[in-house]
Design a protein around this motif. Sequence first.
Motif, PDB file in Angstrom:
ATOM      1  N   PHE A  42       0.845  -1.192   0.000  1.00 32.86           N
ATOM      2  CA  PHE A  42       0.000   0.000   0.000  1.00 32.86           C
ATOM      3  C   PHE A  42       0.879   1.240   0.000  1.00 32.86           C
ATOM      4  O   PHE A  42       1.970   1.241   0.579  1.00 32.86           O
ATOM      5  N   MET A  43       0.399   2.307  -0.610  1.00 38.68           N
ATOM      6  CA  MET A  43       1.180   3.547  -0.636  1.00 38.68           C
ATOM      7  C   MET A  43       0.434   4.682   0.072  1.00 38.68           C
ATOM      8  O   MET A  43      -0.795   4.657   0.200  1.00 38.68           O
ATOM      9  N   MET A  44       1.209   5.644   0.555  1.00 41.38           N
ATOM     10  CA  MET A  44       0.680   6.840   1.213  1.00 41.38           C
ATOM     11  C   MET A  44      -0.298   6.470   2.331  1.00 41.38           C
ATOM     12  O   MET A  44      -1.404   6.995   2.419  1.00 41.38           O
ATOM     13  N   THR A  45       0.137   5.546   3.164  1.00 40.69           N
ATOM     14  CA  THR A  45      -0.709   5.078   4.263  1.00 40.69           C
ATOM     15  C   THR A  45      -0.463   5.833   5.570  1.00 40.69           C
ATOM     16  O   THR A  45      -1.320   5.837   6.438  1.00 40.69           O
ATOM     17  N   HIS A  46       0.727   6.445   5.709  1.00 38.67           N
ATOM     18  CA  HIS A  46       1.101   7.051   6.985  1.00 38.67           C
ATOM     19  C   HIS A  46       0.468   8.432   7.163  1.00 38.67           C
ATOM     20  O   HIS A  46       0.209   9.145   6.184  1.00 38.67           O
ATOM     21  N   ASN A  47       0.258   8.779   8.403  1.00 38.17           N
ATOM     22  CA  ASN A  47      -0.342  10.081   8.697  1.00 38.17           C
ATOM     23  C   ASN A  47       0.407  11.233   8.048  1.00 38.17           C
ATOM     24  O   ASN A  47      -0.201  12.227   7.641  1.00 38.17           O
ATOM     25  N   VAL A  48       1.746  11.101   7.927  1.00 34.47           N
ATOM     26  CA  VAL A  48       2.541  12.198   7.374  1.00 34.47           C
ATOM     27  C   VAL A  48       2.413  12.314   5.857  1.00 34.47           C
ATOM     28  O   VAL A  48       2.827  13.321   5.273  1.00 34.47           O
ATOM     29  N   LYS A  49       1.833  11.278   5.210  1.00 26.55           N
ATOM     30  CA  LYS A  49       1.753  11.298   3.748  1.00 26.55           C
ATOM     31  C   LYS A  49       0.371  10.966   3.203  1.00 26.55           C
ATOM     32  O   LYS A  49       0.178  10.957   1.985  1.00 26.55           O
ATOM     33  N   ALA A  50      -0.589  10.660   4.046  1.00 28.30           N
ATOM     34  CA  ALA A  50      -1.892  10.177   3.584  1.00 28.30           C
ATOM     35  C   ALA A  50      -2.568  11.179   2.655  1.00 28.30           C
ATOM     36  O   ALA A  50      -2.497  12.390   2.855  1.00 28.30           O
ATOM     37  N   ASP A  51      -3.224  10.649   1.630  1.00 27.89           N
ATOM     38  CA  ASP A  51      -3.963  11.457   0.662  1.00 27.89           C
ATOM     39  C   ASP A  51      -5.382  11.659   1.179  1.00 27.89           C
ATOM     40  O   ASP A  51      -6.175  10.715   1.252  1.00 27.89           O
ATOM     41  N   ALA A  52      -5.717  12.890   1.513  1.00 28.53           N
ATOM     42  CA  ALA A  52      -7.033  13.184   2.096  1.00 28.53           C
ATOM     43  C   ALA A  52      -8.168  12.903   1.126  1.00 28.53           C
ATOM     44  O   ALA A  52      -9.322  12.764   1.536  1.00 28.53           O
ATOM     45  N   THR A  53      -7.860  12.805  -0.163  1.00 27.58           N
ATOM     46  CA  THR A  53      -8.915  12.537  -1.143  1.00 27.58           C
ATOM     47  C   THR A  53      -9.252  11.056  -1.219  1.00 27.58           C
ATOM     48  O   THR A  53     -10.169  10.670  -1.935  1.00 27.58           O
ATOM     49  N   VAL A  54      -8.493  10.223  -0.522  1.00 25.36           N
ATOM     50  CA  VAL A  54      -8.768   8.782  -0.471  1.00 25.36           C
ATOM     51  C   VAL A  54      -9.189   8.452   0.958  1.00 25.36           C
ATOM     52  O   VAL A  54      -8.366   8.148   1.814  1.00 25.36           O
ATOM     53  N   PRO A  55     -10.490   8.511   1.259  1.00 27.11           N
ATOM     54  CA  PRO A  55     -10.938   8.452   2.649  1.00 27.11           C
ATOM     55  C   PRO A  55     -10.906   7.094   3.322  1.00 27.11           C
ATOM     56  O   PRO A  55     -10.837   7.010   4.538  1.00 27.11           O
ATOM     57  N   ASP A  56     -10.977   6.006   2.545  1.00 27.45           N
ATOM     58  CA  ASP A  56     -11.171   4.723   3.219  1.00 27.45           C
ATOM     59  C   ASP A  56     -10.128   3.655   2.901  1.00 27.45           C
ATOM     60  O   ASP A  56      -9.879   2.770   3.704  1.00 27.45           O
TER      61      ASP A  56
END
Length: 289
Positions: free
Chosen positions: A90-104
Amino acid sequence: MTVLFECTYGDERYVGLGIPAADAPLRLYPALGVELAKMVREFGHDETLLRDALTADRSPVDVPVSEISAVRMRPPLLPEHVGDALVSGFMMTHNVKADATVPDQPNWFVKGLGDVLKVPGQPLSVPADAVAVTEEAEVVLVYVDDEDAVPRYAGYTFGNDLTDIGLFKRHAGHLSYAKLCDTAVAPWLHLGAPPSSVTGEVTIERAGEVAWKAGFTTGTDALHYDLDTMVSRLFSYRSLHHPGRVHYVFIGADRSSFHGGFRTEHGDRVVLDFTSHGVTLSNPLAWAR
């Protein structure tokens, strides 16, 4: 917590317990043709039963320090046929990098089959035309499909999800290509639940000198998403499963040397020290020619 590893010594397959201490003899148990993945799947819920199954009625082999270099470690639970292993993450899973446009559910990618898994010391190959390659220190979850092709959690290890982040930054749709680099994994399989907190340090060496260094934090506490939900949704796709298949799932990374403005080169050595768990991965980078 029980830690297992598998290796070859004198052209024979062996199983070991614990993370070997540096400059100390190594105790090994003959594998005797038993599939370790199947044993972990059957007895992993009870560490005592598993230890007994691995060691009972098997005379140990003690490897002296002078012969440790002859022992060849293997990625944990790697099948005999590399096509029976699927490496993904999985990518961009961490709080420091999470994509806010992918909510779930974060994006998922495939790195390859079992032959992309390298152990410490082995070179990590990247495409010749890679744009900007970076290390990613991650927790790696290991699952084994049972006889009914149902995935069963076996344990976790640690890895370096080497990525051509420059290619991804140039075009987000090229993530699938950016991930097609070798990956390093620690040989040690930890049988417990995924760790909540993992801390460590990345060091990149160039021509024998430290060129870049920084700390990292990972583990389930660092995730923006619920890990159980991530995995259950992924494994709901039956096309991923086959009896006996082993899955290596990378759950994402903290920021890397790329985010720190550093660019790796051919011949650089990447050292990932998962300090909190006593595990170190050290691998040179090799651009394909």
